[in-house]
Write an enzyme that holds these catalytic residues in place. Structure first.
Site, mmCIF file in Angstrom:
data_model
loop_
_atom_site.group_PDB
_atom_site.id
_atom_site.type_symbol
_atom_site.label_atom_id
_atom_site.label_comp_id
_atom_site.label_asym_id
_atom_site.label_seq_id
_atom_site.Cartn_x
_atom_site.Cartn_y
_atom_site.Cartn_z
ATOM 1 N N VAL A 184 9.486 33.085 32.606
ATOM 2 C CA VAL A 184 9.665 31.752 33.197
ATOM 3 C C VAL A 184 8.310 31.173 33.604
ATOM 4 O O VAL A 184 7.328 31.900 33.763
ATOM 5 C CB VAL A 184 10.621 31.782 34.420
ATOM 6 C CG1 VAL A 184 12.005 32.234 34.002
ATOM 7 C CG2 VAL A 184 10.076 32.692 35.519
ATOM 8 N N CYS A 185 8.286 29.834 33.769
ATOM 9 C CA CYS A 185 7.050 29.138 34.118
ATOM 10 C C CYS A 185 6.422 29.741 35.371
ATOM 11 O O CYS A 185 7.146 30.046 36.309
ATOM 12 C CB CYS A 185 7.335 27.658 34.361
ATOM 13 S SG CYS A 185 7.464 26.736 32.832
ATOM 14 N N PRO A 186 5.120 29.896 35.400
ATOM 15 C CA PRO A 186 4.147 29.437 34.394
ATOM 16 C C PRO A 186 3.726 30.513 33.388
ATOM 17 O O PRO A 186 2.746 30.335 32.683
ATOM 18 C CB PRO A 186 2.950 29.049 35.263
ATOM 19 C CG PRO A 186 2.971 30.080 36.363
ATOM 20 C CD PRO A 186 4.428 30.396 36.610
#
Lengths: 300, 77
Positions: B15-17
């Protein structure tokens, strides 16, 4: 009906003296500490009423979901944080609903009451207005760092950034998200301002675009106050913080005020110990928002 | 001129980042003009990766979604 889905809360005029405001907001947890998470959720829910210059919240209802395998104490902790925050804001938490769900959710619905003529809308900013922001920006990169420093492969990427900067960003973001916008609503009841909105998921630019379009003006930002440490994190993560496009959670209020009333507004915010930053101005236009090329970035 | 083969990077489950960080690291070993094909499934990363790549001066050759999965082809500047 005085306002609908385009505003921070719906507004219905009951009679000449009373308007009722309603809002609903929930999300998946962004911190692991349950009580802090509950406080952030309550701050976010109530902010939509405060954004409309209404300090009186008459009811809050909570919404929570948690998975079968989540320990009960986490759910209890989230509700405690949520309830504590509401109590401190004199916003009575009178009920709610909790379900089992594959992933956790926390939030609620809030009902506010105010005089129909004392409600502030996102529309109404005028050319020549100054723009004031009441919290710095940078929650998205700060909370990304919060997640990453809890994971081994994330920690590796954070190595190049001094630990004190990461800590400043994370602790600053948590303090920011758990700080209520209620004092700002109270100030807007005293000082004549033209328009206001809180800054949340659509980021500074997104919420400003809503203000600019509803007001039929252009908005220019020439200053971006950001949490200390977030420029370095933004460089690393590639988030659009310096473009004003990074998502915020339980962010500050963006207020458009006539230049002649600016000092009164800043003085009133100062007296209530609300942080305040002059971030730009309004000019004639047709709904455009621009971050100035030579925007001044201040780390606070 | 010899055509460079695409490089591939899978960031599913990240998941981000993290997707952007892994892409940045991978691009260090990709030649200028070569295409890196990124496969992932983090919803917000689909937009974030494209915006970052353009801001960093790379070319987004193609970006598509199928169900939860995305595929983004980035040509290194």
């Amino acid at each position: 009906m005085l306002a609908g889905p385009w505003e921070n809360a719906s507004v219905v005029k009951v009679n000449e003296d009373v308007a009722v405001l309603n809002t609903l907001d929930f999300f998946t947890p962004i911190v692991d500490e349950p009580e802090i998470q509950g406080r952030i959720a309550a701050s976010n829910v109530t902010s939509d009423i405060y954004a409309m210059a209404v300090p009186k919240i008459v009811t809050v209802l909570s919404i929570m979901a948690f998975p079968e395998n989540m320990p009960n104490e986490l759910a209890v902790g989230m509700l405690k944080g949520f309830a504590d925050f509401c109590r401190e804001m004199d916003a009575p938490l009178l009920g709610g609903h909790t379900i089992r769900n594959p992933w956790p959710i926390i939030g609620g619905a809030a009902t506010g009451a105010g005089h129909p003529k004392k409600i502030m809308y996102t529309r109404g900013s005028k050319p020549g207005d100054k723009l004031v922001l009441t919290k710095p920006l940078g929650v998205q990169p700060a909370m990304a760092a919060y997640r990453m420093r809890k994971e081994e492969d994330g920690l590796e990427f954070l190595q190049d950034i001094p630990e004190d900067l990461v800590e400043a960003a994370v602790s600053g973001a948590i303090e920011l998200m758990t700080t209520s916008n209620k004092p700002v609503a109270e100030v807007m009841q005293q000082i004549p301002v033209h328009a206001a909105t809180d800054i949340t998921g659509f980021g500074l630019k997104g919420h400003a675009e809503n203000m600019a379009k509803l007001s039929d003006v252009d908005i220019i930002f020439d200053c971006l106050p950001v949490l200390r440490g977030t420029p370095a994190l933004t460089d690393l993560f590639g988030y659009p913080l310096m473009e004003g496009e990074a998502a915020e959670t339980a962010g500050g209020m963006l207020i458009a005020v006539a230049e002649k009333d600016l000092n009164d507004l800043l003085d009133a915010l100062e007296k209530r110990k609300v942080r305040h930053f002059e971030v730009g101005y309004v000019k004639e236009g047709s709904g455009n928002v621009k971050v100035a090329e030579k925007v001044k970035v201040i780390e606070v | 001129m010899m055509k460079l083969e695409n490089e591939k990077l899978e960031v599913k489950g990240k998941v981000c980042p993290m997707p952007i960080l892994l892409i940045k690291r991978k691009l260090e070993s990709v030649q200028s003009g070569q295409v890196l094909e990124v496969i992932g499934d983090c919803g917000p990363a689909f937009d974030n990766v494209q915006r970052w790549a353009k801001n960093a001066g790379h070319e987004v050759v193609e970006a598509s979604k199928s169900g939860d999965e995305f595929n983004i082809k980035i040509r290194k500047q």
